[in-house]
Scaffold this motif. Sequence first.
Motif, PDB file in Angstrom:
ATOM      1  N   TYR A  36       0.848  -1.178   0.000  1.00 25.93           N
ATOM      2  CA  TYR A  36       0.000   0.000   0.000  1.00 25.93           C
ATOM      3  C   TYR A  36       0.890   1.236   0.000  1.00 25.93           C
ATOM      4  N   GLN A  38       0.883   5.627   0.649  1.00 21.34           N
ATOM      5  CA  GLN A  38       0.169   6.809   1.126  1.00 21.34           C
ATOM      6  C   GLN A  38       0.922   8.042   0.656  1.00 21.34           C
ATOM      7  N   HIS A  43      -5.217   9.300   1.215  1.00 21.22           N
ATOM      8  CA  HIS A  43      -5.486   8.079   1.959  1.00 21.22           C
ATOM      9  C   HIS A  43      -4.536   6.982   1.511  1.00 21.22           C
ATOM     10  N   LEU A  44      -4.411   5.972   2.322  1.00 20.42           N
ATOM     11  CA  LEU A  44      -3.715   4.755   1.924  1.00 20.42           C
ATOM     12  C   LEU A  44      -4.426   4.147   0.722  1.00 20.42           C
ATOM     13  N   LEU A  46      -4.044   0.886  -2.473  1.00 20.71           N
ATOM     14  CA  LEU A  46      -3.359  -0.327  -2.885  1.00 20.71           C
ATOM     15  C   LEU A  46      -2.449  -0.061  -4.075  1.00 20.71           C
ATOM     16  N   GLU A  88       4.786   7.308   1.612  1.00 28.65           N
ATOM     17  CA  GLU A  88       5.114   6.259   2.574  1.00 28.65           C
ATOM     18  C   GLU A  88       4.540   4.942   2.048  1.00 28.65           C
ATOM     19  N   PHE A  90       3.805   0.816   2.587  1.00 34.60           N
ATOM     20  CA  PHE A  90       3.546  -0.199   3.604  1.00 34.60           C
ATOM     21  C   PHE A  90       3.389  -1.562   2.956  1.00 34.60           C
TER      22      PHE A  90
END
Lengths: 114, 115
Positions: A36, A38, A43-44, A46, A88, A90
Amino acid sequence: AQSVSQHNHHVILSEAASLELGCNYSYGGTVNLFWYVQYPGQHLQLLLKYFSGDPLVKGIKGFEAEFIKSKFSFNLRKPSVQWSDTAEYFCAVISNTGGFKTIFGAGTRLFVKA
Amino acid sequence: EAGVTQSPTHLIKTRGQQATLRCSPISGHTSVYWYQQALGLGLQFLLWYDEGEERNRGNFPPRFSGRQFPNYSSELNVNALELEDSALYLCASSLWGNPSYNEQFFGPGTRLTVL
């Protein structure tokens, strides 16, 4: 314990440099893997996912990731980064042995210098 | 198509109080997930609801609880607030069923500050 490790907490690159972000997990059983992203102020969302089949998966914006089962790894790559990739990132894992909990890594902050 | 919405945006409470956070999923999604993102940490899985039932919960104490309503919106309650509960709480939604195969769509989060 089930965990996801992202080795780099902060990465700084110049535009056009190649990117590889590491992700390792400790799970037994079948896993599904995700990256994921950001972007600043957003928003985060995919980036890409792996369920089965070809271990090399391609996502949006030129990103790809390779699942290496023997190394419990799912590293994210991009051949040439752009300033707009500053974000960022994840890594996340869902395991059928974990009751389908989504376990996220701590994240990697990427800054791309123009 | 409207995305996942969360309210309030910010919430300030004092130790010992209770906090209630709300989440509305994307239309057609029946699964809702809650995560805690404390400063410097990744997202920690809190709760997963699907079709009104709690399907799984993370390693959090019982004072973290929630529910899902018939319209699939969800509420997260945190009782007896502690300073370390200060964090960004993210809600995500997905289509019904096994989250292994369904993309989770995230909301903007609620920033909870406990003084």
